[in-house]
Design an enzyme around this catalytic site. Structure first.
Site, PDB file in Angstrom:
ATOM      1  N   LYS A  25      54.597  30.953  25.391  1.00 26.55           N
ATOM      2  CA  LYS A  25      55.409  30.391  24.310  1.00 26.55           C
ATOM      3  C   LYS A  25      54.540  29.593  23.343  1.00 26.55           C
ATOM      4  CE  LYS A  25      58.254  26.895  25.198  1.00 26.55           C
ATOM      5  NZ  LYS A  25      58.066  25.752  24.257  1.00 26.55           N
ATOM      6  N   ARG A  30      52.315  29.271  17.817  1.00 25.42           N
ATOM      7  CA  ARG A  30      51.171  28.973  16.951  1.00 25.42           C
ATOM      8  C   ARG A  30      50.720  30.216  16.201  1.00 25.42           C
ATOM      9  NH1 ARG A  30      51.186  25.307  20.961  1.00 25.42           N
ATOM     10  NH2 ARG A  30      50.257  23.230  20.631  1.00 25.42           N
ATOM     11  N   SER A 168      51.604  15.124  22.569  1.00 23.58           N
ATOM     12  CA  SER A 168      50.474  15.787  21.917  1.00 23.58           C
ATOM     13  C   SER A 168      50.887  16.568  20.684  1.00 23.58           C
ATOM     14  CB  SER A 168      49.774  16.721  22.906  1.00 23.58           C
ATOM     15  OG  SER A 168      50.624  17.803  23.271  1.00 23.58           O
ATOM     16  N   ASP A 310      54.558  19.491  31.797  1.00 28.71           N
ATOM     17  CA  ASP A 310      55.699  20.412  31.828  1.00 28.71           C
ATOM     18  C   ASP A 310      55.944  20.979  33.222  1.00 28.71           C
ATOM     19  OD1 ASP A 310      56.439  20.111  29.197  1.00 28.71           O
ATOM     20  OD2 ASP A 310      55.307  21.841  28.482  1.00 28.71           O
ATOM     21  N   LYS A 337      61.708  15.406  27.070  1.00 28.43           N
ATOM     22  CA  LYS A 337      61.695  16.855  26.881  1.00 28.43           C
ATOM     23  C   LYS A 337      63.131  17.329  26.635  1.00 28.43           C
ATOM     24  CE  LYS A 337      57.248  17.091  27.614  1.00 28.43           C
ATOM     25  NZ  LYS A 337      56.275  17.532  26.576  1.00 28.43           N
ATOM     26  N   ARG A 382      63.077  24.523  32.186  1.00 27.82           N
ATOM     27  CA  ARG A 382      62.177  24.276  33.312  1.00 27.82           C
ATOM     28  C   ARG A 382      62.907  23.670  34.511  1.00 27.82           C
ATOM     29  NH1 ARG A 382      57.777  26.055  30.931  1.00 27.82           N
ATOM     30  NH2 ARG A 382      57.243  25.345  28.814  1.00 27.82           N
ATOM     31  N   LYS A 409      64.779  30.225  26.512  1.00 29.90           N
ATOM     32  CA  LYS A 409      63.833  29.512  25.656  1.00 29.90           C
ATOM     33  C   LYS A 409      62.394  29.941  25.904  1.00 29.90           C
ATOM     34  CE  LYS A 409      62.404  24.753  24.568  1.00 29.90           C
ATOM     35  NZ  LYS A 409      62.780  24.671  23.143  1.00 29.90           N
TER      36      LYS A 409
END
EC number: 2.5.1.19
Length: 440
Positions: A25, A30, A168, A310, A337, A382, A409
């Protein structure tokens, strides 16, 4: 894909087998963004198609990119000068990456952009990024200081700013914006967390021939740079691989679980999870393009979660099966999250008999025999996949996992993948009584 039938019924089973890991993902998003801002046509092979990908694609098309999907690939004709469009409206869905990256990029334009998203995206922090952008001259109008919706535009002024490193993505967003700004920009990161994910962004910029100077956590971009088109094949997602690997690691099968479509050279943060598990005693063979998991016991311990934050939900499940107690720490960012993952995974595993307790910045976990229960995803992909692993390895009883559409997702074909590995995971059918009393 996880269908509109939103619940999963999970039975204890003995997973094993071989499977290709879905595309990353983080890399997919990106790649879509950089291709959309490049000169010429870029080709992205093996792209992850998910709601987050669609949110990014829709926004990039509004910035002037032309997108064609051919099978599992994207052909994107970029717009290297997207900053003089008519007023724009970006709906980011539930994508934190799209929210942070496109918010920052919108400040390169004098044209106002309205940024919003799903109701669940409102809980994702954005204020630290907005504060740094304001210091560089961005104009922002918002109803509340902490969330979407808001209107933002530039131009920014050349200069230096300090950005919070608590997430980040703030630093990544500013780096991408500074890379494409027509003027010099520099910034320092305060207390950078999730460092591997920021390094992943810098690896992308370096591969696209963007020049910058880095002195520890301070970066300087000279301005006036642009992106050229590229061809790229998205590698497998180590974050998704962690769930598939856990099916095999905890299995009582005599056969291994082999995960393909992974690159040992990748800079994804969650790749480090596999090295950690090896250190704790798990029988794992790491190849150049695959990982082989053998059912094995492993120790718990003191685990710094920052490099792979994560992975907190699935590591919490794994630690229930460890030989000794574990403390997962340095995971404050997990509270912000898609859910408060510290509270969510502790609450749900406690329903299954797990001795899992939230701490100030993580979890304390004692080895536990899990049993089937009715559990909920908290609308977090998750959390959902971690609970599916827990249900497969429960010592007794079925598990009803409610509200699992969020899995799309990052892993739209998770149920099929689980079944390929002989895990008894299936969409809910009417044979589980009183569903409406439990799943809201």
């Amino acid at each position: 894909m996880v269908s509109s039938n939103q619940d999963l019924l999970i039975s204890p089973s003995i997973p094993y087998g071989e499977i290709a890991v879905p595309p990353s993902k983080s890399h997919s998003l990106r790649a879509i963004l950089f291709a959309s801002l490049s000169k010429g046509t870029s080709i992205i092979e093996n792209c992850l198609f998910s709601p987050d990908s669609q949110a990014m694609l829709t926004a990039c098309e509004k910035m002037g990119a032309h997108v064609r999907r051919i099978g599992d690939s994207l052909h994107i004709q970029g717009n290297p000068d997207p900053h003089h469009c008519h007023p724009r409206y970006f709906h980011m869905g539930n994508s934190g990456i799209a929210l942070r990256f496109l918010t920052a990029l919108s400040t390169l334009s004098p044209t106002p952009t309205l940024i919003t998203g799903s109701h669940t995206l409102k809980r994702r922090p954005i204020a630290p990024l907005l504060s740094s952008l304001k210091q560089l001259g961005a104009h922002i109008r918002q109803k509340t200081s902490s969330s979407i919706p808001f209107t933002i535009h530039g131009p920014l002024s050349p200069g230096h700013v300090t950005i919070s490193g608590q997430d980040s993505q703030y630093a990544s967003a500013l780096a991408i914006t500074a890379a494409l700004a027509p003027y010099p920009l520099s910034f320092s990161i305060e207390n950078l967390k999730e460092r591997p994910w920021f390094d992943l962004t810098l690896d992308w910029l370096h591969s696209l021939n963007i020049s910058f100077l880095r002195d520890q956590d301070s970066l300087t971009f000279p301005g006036g740079q642009s992106l050229e088109s590229f061809s790229y094949s998205v590698p497998g997602d180590y974050s998704s691989a962690a769930f598939l690997a856990s099916f095999g690691l905890l299995s009582s099968s005599s056969k291994p679980t082999i995960l393909r479509n992974l690159s040992s050279q990748d800079s994804q943060g969650d790749k480090l999870l596999f090295s950690l598990l090896k250190q704790l005693g798990a029988h794992i063979l790491i190849g150049k393009h695959h990982i082989e998991m053998h059912p094995s016991s492993f120790s718990g311990g003191e685990i710094d979660m920052d490099p792979f934050i994560d992975a907190l939900p699935i590591l919490a499940v794994l630690c229930c099966f460890a030989k000794n107690p574990s403390r997962l720490y340095n995971a404050l960012g997990a509270k912000d999250k898609e859910s408060n993952r510290i509270e969510a995974i502790a609450h749900e595993l406690q329903k299954m008999g797990g001795s899992v307790h939230p701490t100030r910045d993580g979890l304390y976990i004692e080895p536990s025999r899990l049993h089937g229960a009715v559990v909920d995803s908290h609308n977090d992909h998750r959390i959902a996949m971690a609970l599916a692993v827990a249900g497969v390895h429960a010592s007794s009883g079925q598990t009803l996992l409610c509200n699992t559409q969020c899995i799309n997702k990052s892993f739209p074909y998770f149920v099929i993948a689980a079944q390929t590995l002989h895990a008894n995971v299936r969409h809910y059918q009417a044979d589980f009584p009183l569903r409406s009393s439990f799943c809201r």
